[in-house]
Design a protein around this motif. Structure first.
Motif, short mmCIF file in Angstrom:
data_model
loop_
_atom_site.label_atom_id
_atom_site.label_comp_id
_atom_site.label_asym_id
_atom_site.label_seq_id
_atom_site.Cartn_x
_atom_site.Cartn_y
_atom_site.Cartn_z
N GLY A 70 -9.06 9.47 -16.36
CA GLY A 70 -7.87 8.64 -16.18
C GLY A 70 -6.86 8.90 -17.29
N PHE A 71 -7.36 9.04 -18.50
CA PHE A 71 -6.51 9.37 -19.64
C PHE A 71 -5.85 10.73 -19.44
N GLN A 72 -6.61 11.72 -18.89
CA GLN A 72 -6.05 13.05 -18.66
C GLN A 72 -4.91 13.01 -17.65
N THR A 73 -5.03 12.13 -16.65
CA THR A 73 -3.95 11.99 -15.68
C THR A 73 -2.67 11.54 -16.37
N ILE A 74 -2.78 10.55 -17.24
CA ILE A 74 -1.61 10.09 -17.99
C ILE A 74 -1.11 11.17 -18.93
#
Length: 533
Positions: free
Chosen positions: A120-124
């Motif tokens: 999820g952090f990588q998406t941001i």
């Protein structure tokens, strides 16, 4: 007004001051809802993390600080009147699944594990890295994503036997793999052309086996050489450093220790390892070399187990790759002591001898709580009938041990189907579709994107045995890091989406639009890439 986009690329326009910002994600999320409005990250924004999610929170904090020079506070409870970025674990989600909910007042990243939260952090992070202007406050669109990978094995392989590329380059590759949500770094560390990992018990493996006097250049059979020696290897401390670096990015490193063929560098270091027992040098020419480990000798068997024991200490991966490809059987056929051994064991062909040896190694690996993986020749099928020295090879009657991951790379796809139906775990890396050393004419970006790891016609009940895919960067003709990067990027992004996104959700045209911004990110990082849109 609410706009709902399901199984489509996340693409829309947001007004930010005098400009507009385009939003794309690779790999493409599987389900998205987009709403009006923004969440703003500013000096009062807090990251809310538990003890379990603290390390991921620190990674998020570090990224924001390095890019925006903004130090976000980390706390364990939400505070009123503050924008919160909340990291949360949820038992009802699969390990790599995540949900990303962005409202005007909160970012909530929920993961089935820390890996899911990290994704999820990588998406941001990918969205923010695409922005050409770095300004405060940081604006993120109001949206909801529910996402999980299609395959559990999403790998990139780097061959460092032919050319040593170094830990800084490996870390760069790991960074980009993480951004693309790839989870396996397959590290090809031993082969004919060089031995690249320190083994304490056998120091000559790197003292001798890590150096060759020259290198064939340009292409197969060119007759040209560089005129320069080539050497390099990783110390065990460097290996530990890289393994830890990868683990922090939720990437597992799977080492490859080639056996019983592709072993010239080791035999150059210790001639008693070879079937011929003759002193050789690390080969200058790339390709197939035909002295193998003498698998009939207890001393050689012990050597292999000793090396594996040191690899177990260095690599926590459940899977250990033993190669097993392109074994030349002539040397075994002409060695009287090998033929005697085969007769004593009731082994009819050299292919049976290879499987007998491989099964014993598999048992040893399994006794250590690990699992063996090898290229699909380990099943005993002759997939090299086009080669003069292999066309008469007889196929094995001995069965391969069941608890083995078969890495399919060559041969009729029916072989992969047959293996899956027999219950073997399969990683599909069909060379004609996944080999990054092949030219862009041979494997275009679109061909890479359209690759399906599940063989056509395989019954759905066997799909679970297709673990995923790997894309392979063999480095015979890519001596520099820039050469490797050019062959890798942008096709690695295509393979990342193959591994993650449901087939019905994929679209090559929208992928190309997303890739444009990702290429700008690579340009900003100084990564050499092929502009093949």
């Amino acid at each position: 007004m609410k706009i709902k986009v399901v199984l489509l690329i996340l693409t829309f326009w947001l007004p930010t001051m005098a400009q507009q910002t385009e939003f794309h994600i690779i790999p493409k999320p599987n389900q998205i809802e987009i709403f009006n409005g923004f969440f703003e990250i500013h000096k009062n924004t807090q990251i809310v993390a538990s003890e379990a999610t603290l390390e991921t929170a620190k990674q998020f904090q570090s990224f924001i600080f390095n890019r925006y020079h903004l130090k976000l506070a980390i706390g364990n409870t939400q505070q009123k009147n503050k924008n919160n970025i909340v990291l949360k674990l949820a038992n009802n989600l699969a390990k790599e699944a995540y949900q990303l909910s962005i409202t005007k007042n909160q970012i909530l990243i929920t993961g089935g594990s820390l890996t899911g939260i990290f994704y999820g952090f990588q998406t941001i992070q990918q969205f923010l890295l695409q922005q050409q202007t770095i300004e405060l406050p940081i604006k993120l669109p109001v949206l909801k994503i529910e996402d999980a990978p299609k395959f559990g094995w999403r790998a990139y392989m780097l061959d460092e036997s032919r050319y040593f590329h170094g830990k800084d380059f490996v870390k760069l590759i790991l960074d980009e793999m993480a951004l693309l949500k790839m989870n396996i770094f397959h590290w090809h560390l031993t082969d004919d052309a060089g031995w690249r990992i320190e083994i304490k018990k056998y120091p000559k493996l790197t003292e001798i086996g890590a150096t060759r006097t020259d290198s064939e250049i340009e292409t197969w059979g060119s007759g040209k050489t560089s005129g320069k020696a080539h050497s390099g290897y990783y110390t065990q401390e460097e290996i530990k450093e890289i393994v830890a670096y990868a683990a922090a990015k939720h990437i597992t490193i799977v080492p490859e220790f080639e056996m019983p063929g592709h072993s010239s560098a080791a035999i150059a270091a210790y001639p008693w390892l070879g079937t011929l027992g003759k002193k050789i040098e690390v080969p200058v020419k790339f390709g197939r070399h035909y002295d193998n480990y003498d698998v009939t000798k207890p001393k050689v068997q012990q050597f292999i187990k000793d090396v594996l024991n040191e690899l177990f200490e260095l690599f926590p991966s459940e899977v250990i790759h033993i190669g097993g490809d392109e074994v030349g059987y002539k040397v075994w056929e002409e060695a009287e002591h090998v033929q005697k051994y085969m007769k004593e064991k009731g082994l009819k062909t050299p292919a049976d001898l290879q499987i007998y040896f491989t099964n014993n190694i598999s048992k040893f690996i399994e006794s250590k709580g690990r699992r063996m993986m090898g290229w699909n020749e380990i099943m005993g099928k002759n997939i090299h009938k086009g080669f003069e020295e292999k066309k008469h090879d007889k196929e094995a009657e001995t069965s391969l041990a069941q608890n083995v991951v078969v890495h399919f790379w060559k041969g009729n796809l029916e072989l992969a189907t047959e293996a899956a139906e027999k219950g073997y775990g399969i990683v599909n890396s069909l060379h004609s579709n996944t080999y990054l050393d092949y030219s862009y004419k041979s494997i275009s970006l679109q061909k890479a994107y359209n690759f399906n790891p599940i063989p056509e016609g395989l019954e759905e009940k066997y799909h679970k045995n297709i673990y995923g895919l790997g894309c392979q960067m063999w480095s015979e003709w890519t001596p520099t890091n820039n050469d490797v990067a050019y062959q890798t990027f942008p096709r690695i992004a295509a393979f990342a989406e193959v591994g993650w996104t449901n087939t019905t959700a994929k679209n090559f045209e929208t992928f190309k639009q997303a890739l444009k911004l990702l290429q700008q990110h690579w340009k900003n990082k100084g990564i050499n890439y092929a502009n093949k849109l």
